[in-house]
Motif scaffolding. Structure first.
Motif, PDB file in Angstrom:
ATOM      1  N   HIS A   1     -14.643 -15.040   0.069  1.00 22.30           N
ATOM      2  CA  HIS A   1     -15.803 -15.875  -0.245  1.00 22.30           C
ATOM      3  C   HIS A   1     -15.587 -17.308   0.235  1.00 22.30           C
ATOM      4  O   HIS A   1     -16.544 -18.001   0.592  1.00 22.30           O
ATOM      5  N   GLN A   2     -14.346 -17.757   0.253  1.00 15.53           N
ATOM      6  CA  GLN A   2     -14.037 -19.117   0.671  1.00 15.53           C
ATOM      7  C   GLN A   2     -13.854 -19.239   2.184  1.00 15.53           C
ATOM      8  O   GLN A   2     -14.214 -20.250   2.771  1.00 15.53           O
ATOM      9  N   THR A   3     -13.298 -18.228   2.796  1.00 18.21           N
ATOM     10  CA  THR A   3     -12.969 -18.323   4.229  1.00 18.21           C
ATOM     11  C   THR A   3     -14.026 -17.699   5.135  1.00 18.21           C
ATOM     12  O   THR A   3     -13.987 -17.911   6.350  1.00 18.21           O
ATOM     13  N   GLY A   4     -14.940 -16.918   4.540  1.00 19.74           N
ATOM     14  CA  GLY A   4     -15.904 -16.199   5.362  1.00 19.74           C
ATOM     15  C   GLY A   4     -15.278 -14.988   6.025  1.00 19.74           C
ATOM     16  O   GLY A   4     -15.796 -14.460   7.010  1.00 19.74           O
ATOM     17  N   GLY A   5     -14.155 -14.535   5.484  1.00 21.81           N
ATOM     18  CA  GLY A   5     -13.418 -13.427   6.067  1.00 21.81           C
ATOM     19  C   GLY A   5     -13.929 -12.061   5.634  1.00 21.81           C
ATOM     20  O   GLY A   5     -14.922 -11.936   4.906  1.00 21.81           O
ATOM     21  N   HIS A   6     -13.206 -11.035   6.069  1.00 22.72           N
ATOM     22  CA  HIS A   6     -13.580  -9.641   5.826  1.00 22.72           C
ATOM     23  C   HIS A   6     -12.423  -8.936   5.127  1.00 22.72           C
ATOM     24  O   HIS A   6     -11.255  -9.157   5.484  1.00 22.72           O
ATOM     25  N   VAL A   7     -12.744  -8.082   4.147  1.00 21.68           N
ATOM     26  CA  VAL A   7     -11.719  -7.381   3.370  1.00 21.68           C
ATOM     27  C   VAL A   7     -11.785  -5.885   3.650  1.00 21.68           C
ATOM     28  O   VAL A   7     -12.853  -5.274   3.561  1.00 21.68           O
ATOM     29  N   VAL A   8     -10.634  -5.304   3.972  1.00 22.90           N
ATOM     30  CA  VAL A   8     -10.515  -3.874   4.200  1.00 22.90           C
ATOM     31  C   VAL A   8      -9.522  -3.310   3.188  1.00 22.90           C
ATOM     32  O   VAL A   8      -8.420  -3.844   3.028  1.00 22.90           O
ATOM     33  N   CYS A   9      -9.900  -2.229   2.508  1.00 23.28           N
ATOM     34  CA  CYS A   9      -9.020  -1.589   1.523  1.00 23.28           C
ATOM     35  C   CYS A   9      -8.714  -0.174   2.001  1.00 23.28           C
ATOM     36  O   CYS A   9      -9.620   0.658   2.127  1.00 23.28           O
ATOM     37  N   ILE A  10      -7.432   0.091   2.278  1.00 18.65           N
ATOM     38  CA  ILE A  10      -7.008   1.405   2.753  1.00 18.65           C
ATOM     39  C   ILE A  10      -6.492   2.218   1.571  1.00 18.65           C
ATOM     40  O   ILE A  10      -5.565   1.799   0.873  1.00 18.65           O
ATOM     41  N   LEU A  11      -7.091   3.386   1.355  1.00 15.82           N
ATOM     42  CA  LEU A  11      -6.768   4.227   0.208  1.00 15.82           C
ATOM     43  C   LEU A  11      -6.227   5.581   0.666  1.00 15.82           C
ATOM     44  O   LEU A  11      -6.540   6.044   1.770  1.00 15.82           O
ATOM     45  N   PRO A  12      -5.430   6.240  -0.199  1.00 14.47           N
ATOM     46  CA  PRO A  12      -4.813   7.506   0.211  1.00 14.47           C
ATOM     47  C   PRO A  12      -5.728   8.726   0.171  1.00 14.47           C
ATOM     48  O   PRO A  12      -5.422   9.745   0.787  1.00 14.47           O
ATOM     49  N   GLY A  13      -6.857   8.662  -0.573  1.00 17.90           N
ATOM     50  CA  GLY A  13      -7.699   9.848  -0.672  1.00 17.90           C
ATOM     51  C   GLY A  13      -9.103   9.547  -1.170  1.00 17.90           C
ATOM     52  O   GLY A  13      -9.410   8.419  -1.580  1.00 17.90           O
ATOM     53  N   ILE A  14      -9.962  10.575  -1.138  1.00 18.36           N
ATOM     54  CA  ILE A  14     -11.352  10.434  -1.561  1.00 18.36           C
ATOM     55  C   ILE A  14     -11.464  10.131  -3.053  1.00 18.36           C
ATOM     56  O   ILE A  14     -12.298   9.339  -3.486  1.00 18.36           O
ATOM     57  N   GLU A  15     -10.614  10.761  -3.847  1.00 21.14           N
ATOM     58  CA  GLU A  15     -10.655  10.522  -5.294  1.00 21.14           C
ATOM     59  C   GLU A  15     -10.385   9.060  -5.616  1.00 21.14           C
ATOM     60  O   GLU A  15     -11.068   8.450  -6.447  1.00 21.14           O
ATOM     61  N   GLU A  16      -9.375   8.486  -4.940  1.00 26.36           N
ATOM     62  CA  GLU A  16      -9.060   7.067  -5.141  1.00 26.36           C
ATOM     63  C   GLU A  16     -10.218   6.181  -4.688  1.00 26.36           C
ATOM     64  O   GLU A  16     -10.478   5.132  -5.281  1.00 26.36           O
ATOM     65  N   LEU A  17     -10.902   6.605  -3.644  1.00 25.50           N
ATOM     66  CA  LEU A  17     -12.054   5.846  -3.151  1.00 25.50           C
ATOM     67  C   LEU A  17     -13.154   5.772  -4.196  1.00 25.50           C
ATOM     68  O   LEU A  17     -13.692   4.698  -4.489  1.00 25.50           O
ATOM     69  N   GLN A  18     -13.488   6.910  -4.782  1.00 22.75           N
ATOM     70  CA  GLN A  18     -14.558   6.954  -5.777  1.00 22.75           C
ATOM     71  C   GLN A  18     -14.198   6.131  -7.019  1.00 22.75           C
ATOM     72  O   GLN A  18     -15.034   5.388  -7.549  1.00 22.75           O
ATOM     73  N   LEU A  19     -12.952   6.261  -7.471  1.00 23.81           N
ATOM     74  CA  LEU A  19     -12.516   5.503  -8.646  1.00 23.81           C
ATOM     75  C   LEU A  19     -12.470   4.005  -8.354  1.00 23.81           C
ATOM     76  O   LEU A  19     -12.813   3.188  -9.215  1.00 23.81           O
ATOM     77  N   SER A  20     -12.065   3.647  -7.150  1.00 23.30           N
ATOM     78  CA  SER A  20     -11.961   2.234  -6.773  1.00 23.30           C
ATOM     79  C   SER A  20     -13.327   1.556  -6.815  1.00 23.30           C
ATOM     80  O   SER A  20     -13.461   0.423  -7.289  1.00 23.30           O
ATOM     81  N   LYS A  21     -14.341   2.251  -6.336  1.00 27.47           N
ATOM     82  CA  LYS A  21     -15.688   1.681  -6.345  1.00 27.47           C
ATOM     83  C   LYS A  21     -16.178   1.460  -7.770  1.00 27.47           C
ATOM     84  O   LYS A  21     -16.864   0.465  -8.062  1.00 27.47           O
ATOM     85  N   LYS A  22     -15.821   2.369  -8.671  1.00 23.91           N
ATOM     86  CA  LYS A  22     -16.208   2.199 -10.071  1.00 23.91           C
ATOM     87  C   LYS A  22     -15.477   1.016 -10.700  1.00 23.91           C
ATOM     88  O   LYS A  22     -16.062   0.240 -11.458  1.00 23.91           O
TER      89      LYS A  22
END
Length: 216
Positions: free
Chosen positions: A64-85
């Motif tokens: 938010h301060q730098t105008g940058g971009h954030v990428v989150c690398i996860l090990p699986g689909i289950e982790e992806l769904q939980l991370s969004k929650k």
């Protein structure tokens, strides 16, 4: 990542406090956010061993301060769904990717200038080597969290600091790669001479033969 911004660091630190007041180890998130924002990071990548947590939120605050971009690398689909929650509304500010962090940093995210690595990942040292191989032109900062849980990359030869924050933070700064002159083509540099009598400046371009240079 060419300069340090104290203003960005402070604002990101305070924003992280507001975003994640219930975090188990808030000091980690606050430090990471301030470090990323202070270094004006533009492409921030976090490699998680499980679901995304306060460390990912820390990068969102920095972005938010730098105008940058954030990428989150996860090990699986289950982790992806939980991370969004878990991240809730802040999930929309993150690009989620499922895959192997080491390979992704060598292919899609070679320009990452701030990389956050969970040391609980079995190949966390391999991920560090991937960042080193990427050779970001202006250098990069790599932070390993949960560093006390396993062996670390402190013996990798890189300039690293182990900080007793949370479960341990390893901070490594990758210096910018210098351009290598292989002696092909013409080489030159500019010389400025000042006339002591008139004070006038005279600029000369000095050329060197192919493959030769100036000896110190």
């Amino acid at each position: 990542m060419a300069f340090w911004s104290a203003e960005n660091a402070t604002k990101a630190y305070l924003k992280t406090l507001r975003m994640d007041q219930k975090a188990k180890e808030p000091n980690v998130a606050e430090f990471v956010s301030a470090l990323a924002a202070g270094n004006n990071a533009q492409l921030m990548v976090v490699a998680c061993a499980g679901v995304a947590n306060s460390t990912t939120l820390a990068l969102v605050a920095a972005a938010h301060q730098t105008g940058g971009h954030v990428v989150c690398i996860l090990p699986g689909i289950e982790e992806l769904q939980l991370s969004k929650k878990i991240l809730g509304n802040d999930a929309c500010h993150v690009e989620f990717v499922v895959g192997e962090a080491q390979n992704l940093l060598l292919s899609l995210y070679t320009e990452a200038d701030f990389v956050l690595i969970d040391c609980n990942l079995e190949n966390h040292e391999g991920i560090l080597r991937a960042v080193q191989a990427g050779g970001k032109r202006n250098g990069a900062v790599v932070v390993g969290y949960n560093a006390f849980s396993k062996g670390s990359w402190r013996s990798s030869g890189a300039k690293t600091q182990l900080l007793p924050i949370g479960e341990g933070l390893l901070v490594t700064r990758m210096v910018a790669k210098a351009k290598i002159d292989c002696g092909f083509g013409k080489r030159s540099h500019w010389v400025v001479k000042v006339d002591k009598c008139t004070g006038e400046e005279h600029v000369f371009r000095v050329r060197f033969p192919q493959g030769k240079g100036i000896e110190a």
